[in-house]
Enzyme design. Structure first.
Site, PDB file in Angstrom:
ATOM      1  N   SER A  35       0.803  -1.222   0.000  1.00  0.00           N
ATOM      2  CA  SER A  35       0.000   0.000   0.000  1.00  0.00           C
ATOM      3  C   SER A  35       0.836   1.273   0.000  1.00  0.00           C
ATOM      4  O   SER A  35       0.330   2.348  -0.335  1.00  0.00           O
ATOM      5  CB  SER A  35      -0.945   0.018   1.212  1.00  0.00           C
ATOM      6  OG  SER A  35      -0.217  -0.096   2.419  1.00  0.00           O
ATOM      7  N   ASP A 340      -4.129   7.675   8.002  1.00  0.00           N
ATOM      8  CA  ASP A 340      -5.229   6.837   8.483  1.00  0.00           C
ATOM      9  C   ASP A 340      -4.809   5.845   9.559  1.00  0.00           C
ATOM     10  O   ASP A 340      -5.532   4.909   9.863  1.00  0.00           O
ATOM     11  CB  ASP A 340      -5.864   6.085   7.310  1.00  0.00           C
ATOM     12  CG  ASP A 340      -4.853   5.202   6.574  1.00  0.00           C
ATOM     13  OD1 ASP A 340      -3.681   5.134   7.015  1.00  0.00           O
ATOM     14  OD2 ASP A 340      -5.227   4.586   5.559  1.00  0.00           O
ATOM     15  N   HIS A 343      -0.972   4.521   6.934  1.00  0.00           N
ATOM     16  CA  HIS A 343      -0.281   5.122   5.800  1.00  0.00           C
ATOM     17  C   HIS A 343       0.022   6.601   6.061  1.00  0.00           C
ATOM     18  O   HIS A 343      -0.642   7.232   6.878  1.00  0.00           O
ATOM     19  CB  HIS A 343      -1.135   4.966   4.539  1.00  0.00           C
ATOM     20  CG  HIS A 343      -1.641   3.572   4.330  1.00  0.00           C
ATOM     21  ND1 HIS A 343      -2.912   3.176   4.708  1.00  0.00           N
ATOM     22  CD2 HIS A 343      -1.037   2.477   3.822  1.00  0.00           C
ATOM     23  CE1 HIS A 343      -3.075   1.892   4.431  1.00  0.00           C
ATOM     24  NE2 HIS A 343      -1.943   1.452   3.899  1.00  0.00           N
TER      25      HIS A 343
END
Length: 378
Positions: A35, A340, A343
């Site tokens: 991610s 969040d 990240h």
């Protein structure tokens, strides 16, 4: 930290006698990872969805990135005057892959995925996707030049840059089922799998490898909430000590592997980038670096001190304890390192990218082979 748009020119002048150092002048880029560099694969696969305020700072809508805006890979593409990478699985909107393709998918690991993995797209699968991509591209190009506008030409595969940012989920995820010693013992196996993938790419003509190490996972809000309830397990920055020690051990062995590859593949460029040091410096000196919150999530639920609840992701609305709640974004994401809880914000990614592009966090560092000024569109 106020959000500003400017162009920063960085000129690199390391007059060092280095062989096979990076020169940041590539026709195309192929990216592999999780991610930290996923530009839409996991979302395009239908495995997860992202809702606003994801994407709010730059794209103004969710873009498939787990961020309020751009990722490190986006800033690096800008520095090379290349367009943002389209996700391999994103087939809508007539994506162009001429200047590269992104195979990174959120939740991915170096080791093969298990039935409980967030992502089925482990490193070996991503490499296989690339091999399929290359074979299909060459097959289509053989039918005529009219497709060259959208696809990389044959020589681009040998001249292109192959970027890697993966391993974080192998380390951080291990703490949910393994002891600290078991995680350390698993690192050689993880890196054998990584080396196998690199060899497959090399055998297919890849010659330019750009490898990020893993960051201080103990400083991610998610891990502080889950594993940092005992203050004795935290370091002076409020990060989980064991997680960061595991990351450091992984990075030491990854660095050793890159040195091995540099010696083994003498006709290749293999660059190791110390992301851990950059991110650790950002968190340890967050105020000096222009941030107000080093660990608390901008987009989350629960409020200070961490604003993170594992039951609800950024942008989601759920019923918790009988009440409907929403994980909302903060008023100024540029003041936060964490977007969040897992990240980084665009502002933090911008900081990390600017440090990468000084060249001093790389092995080998950038040399005088840098052919032009890097235009960073921050």
């Amino acid at each position: 930290m106020a959000t500003k748009t400017c162009i920063l020119q960085i000129s690199i002048f390391f007059l060092l006698p280095l062989a096979n150092s990076i020169h940041f002048n590539y026709p195309t880029v192929f990216n592999f990872g999780d991610s930290n560099s996923d530009t839409g694969n996991l979302v395009s696969a239908g495995i997860e969805t992202l809702a606003p305020p994801n994407g709010q700072s730059y794209f103004k809508t969710p873009s498939g990135r787990y961020c309020d805006g751009r990722l490190i890979v986006d800033f690096l593409m800008d520095a090379m005057n290349l367009p943002f990478l389209n996700a391999y699985l994103d087939s809508v909107g007539m994506p162009s892959f001429r200047r590269g393709c992104n195979f990174a998918a959120a939740g991915s690991t170096i080791l093969p995925a298990s039935p409980t993995s967030v992502s089925p797209f482990s490193f070996a699968v991503q490499v296989s996707q690339f091999l399929r991509f290359k074979a299909r591209v060459l097959e289509i190009l053989a039918k005529g030049k009219k497709f060259e506008k959208y696809l990389p030409t044959d020589d681009f595969f040998g001249k292109g840059l192959y970027m890697f940012d993966i391993g974080q989920n192998d380390i951080a995820g291990g703490f949910y089922s393994k002891t600290f010693d078991q995680i350390l013992a698993s690192i050689p196996t993880i890196l054998v799998e990584f080396e196998t993938g690199i060899k497959r790419l090399y055998d297919q003509g890849a010659r330019n490898f750009w490898i990020h190490n893993t960051g201080p996972v103990g400083c991610l809000t998610q891990n502080v909430v889950k594993f940092g309830t005992d203050p004795s397990k935290l370091d002076d920055q409020g990060c989980v000590s064991a997680h960061n020690q595991a990351a450091k051990t992984f990075n030491l062995q990854l660095h050793a592997l890159t040195k091995k590859l540099q010696g083994q593949y003498t006709d290749a460029n293999v660059t190791y980038v110390d992301i851990f040091s950059i991110k650790s410096n950002l968190i340890a000196n967050y105020s000096k670096n222009g941030f107000e919150q080093p660990i608390m999530a901008c987009c989350g639920y629960g409020g200070p001190p961490l604003n993170y609840d594992s039951q609800i992701s950024c942008g989601q609305t759920k019923v918790l304890n009988g009440s409907s709640v929403t994980a909302k974004g903060c008023s100024d994401s540029s003041a936060y390192v964490s977007w969040d809880g897992i990240h980084y914000t665009e502002a933090a990614n911008q900081f990390v990218s600017s440090k990468i592009l000084t060249g001093i966090y790389s092995d080998p560092p950038f040399s005088d082979q840098m052919p032009f000024l890097l235009n960073l569109k921050f």
